[in-house]
Design an enzyme around this catalytic site. Structure first.
Site, short mmCIF file in Angstrom:
data_model
loop_
_atom_site.label_atom_id
_atom_site.label_comp_id
_atom_site.label_asym_id
_atom_site.label_seq_id
_atom_site.Cartn_x
_atom_site.Cartn_y
_atom_site.Cartn_z
N GLU A 214 0.69 -1.19 0.03
CA GLU A 214 -0.06 0.10 0.06
C GLU A 214 0.86 1.00 -0.15
O GLU A 214 0.54 2.35 -0.57
CB GLU A 214 -0.93 0.10 1.32
CG GLU A 214 -2.00 1.17 1.24
CD GLU A 214 -1.61 2.31 1.94
OE1 GLU A 214 -2.24 3.26 1.89
OE2 GLU A 214 -0.55 2.44 2.29
N ASP A 237 -7.31 1.44 7.87
CA ASP A 237 -6.01 2.26 7.82
C ASP A 237 -5.93 3.64 8.87
O ASP A 237 -6.98 3.87 9.27
CB ASP A 237 -5.98 2.89 6.39
CG ASP A 237 -4.38 2.73 6.00
OD1 ASP A 237 -3.53 2.90 6.92
OD2 ASP A 237 -4.10 2.77 4.81
#
Length: 355
Positions: A214, A237
């Site tokens: 990511e 997140d």
């Protein structure tokens, strides 16, 4: 809170950067195994547990963290035995110098290493003290005598360098200081979610786990969403807190309603669903307009379009060795995620997708 801190301490001690997520993947596989019907990996190394629904035409809901933290990769070994590196993920050069790291070799050896810091005694004659440091000029030093000794210890270009920092509690026992809450927060969210739902029948087939890479461009999410084709995608997140700078995102103020970032705008129906769910469940939340992206930005553009959002918290000083964050924010986010997943049956998903 002591039990939560123990889990945070364990999970933030793991060392995994983009492309080398093995430690976190092994952790997730072990934790998820008794909680799901099956575990699968995608072609880049993302790992997901699947909890199947018995309901007819149940929607597929994907909840995804990411396994990688920011770090470095060895680019060169110098004659004097010091190393140079390239950044893997975003770093502010001002926070890198004078820190401890762990160097991982091909043979699996873990070597303590530090990032060099220019003493003030040398500043005037080297750069007059006015120049900002550059990542390319950063020295990594493991104390090797020369290049030959570094190579004898198995060091090669392409080896990874991961921040080393132990999790500790702040004096008031409300907050934690550690590395890698971005995104070990998400990994812990996944394991806690699956454990909470292990005996519950859901109105959706839940695909919960974590993507790779990511921090270097939302790469893993593109692969996993293509593979699993979910109807709803929820990233979990951590975002930067701006409270000490007069910006949005305050630790202790709850989970985030992340309505905008440069790569993703929350859909109207998704926003209504999230706000209604939060209010019904008594979740403490705050609005958040982000300056960076999450895997939701990649996922929502795949497979004809996937309604997506991020269930997150904020933390101070992310992408450094010392991130500071609030434990109750995690509990609020976890309660929010559980409430969301429990409500996502066929009717609710169809309402979110109605235009």
């Amino acid at each position: 809170m002591s039990q939560l801190f123990h889990k945070i301490k364990e999970i933030t001690a793991l060392e995994s950067i983009a492309g080398y997520e093995d430690d976190v993947r092994d952790f997730l596989r072990q934790k998820m195994h008794p909680l799901v019907d099956e575990i699968e990996t995608d072609g880049l190394g993302g790992i997901f547990g699947i909890k199947k629904s018995s309901q007819k035409e149940a929607p597929r809901v994907m909840v995804a963290a990411h396994m990688d933290e920011v770090g470095f990769m060895v680019s060169a070994i110098k004659a004097d035995g010091t190393l140079r590196g390239i950044e893997i993920g975003g770093w502010n050069p001002l926070v890198v110098s004078g820190q401890r790291f762990t160097l991982h070799t091909r043979q699996g050896r873990r070597i303590p290493i530090i990032s060099g810091a220019l003493p003030p005694h040398f500043q005037n004659r080297m750069n007059s003290g006015n120049g900002l440091p550059q990542i390319a000029d950063l020295i990594f030093d493991a104390g090797f005598t020369d290049k030959a000794e570094a190579e004898e210890f198995g060091v090669t270009p392409g080896d990874i360098i991961v921040p080393h920092s132990e999790a500790i509690l702040t004096a008031n026992h409300k907050n934690v200081i550690s590395k890698a809450w971005d995104n070990r927060y998400g990994i812990l969210m996944i394991t806690e979610l699956l454990d909470a739902l292990k005996h519950q029948e859901l109105g959706n087939t839940l695909i919960a786990g974590a993507n790779v890479q990511e921090e270097v461009g939302l790469r893993g999410a593109q692969v996993s969403t293509t593979m699993y084709d979910p109807e709803i995608f929820l990233a979990v997140d951590c975002s930067p807190a701006g409270d000490t700078y007069g910006e949005q995102g305050k630790i202790g103020d709850g989970t985030l309603i992340r309505f905008y970032d440069p790569g993703h705008i929350m859909l109207k129906n998704m926003r209504e669903f999230l706000l209604t769910t939060a209010e019904e469940a008594g979740i403490k939340y705050q609005y958040y307009c982000a300056k960076g992206g999450t895997d939701a930005g990649a996922a929502h553009l795949k497979n004809k379009g996937i309604p997506s959002t991020t269930i997150g918290v904020c933390a101070r000083y992310i992408h450094s060795h010392q991130t500071l964050y609030n434990m109750d924010d995690f509990l609020q986010a976890q309660a929010f995620l559980q409430a969301i997943v429990k409500k996502l049956d066929r009717s609710t998903v169809d309402t979110i997708k109605a235009y």
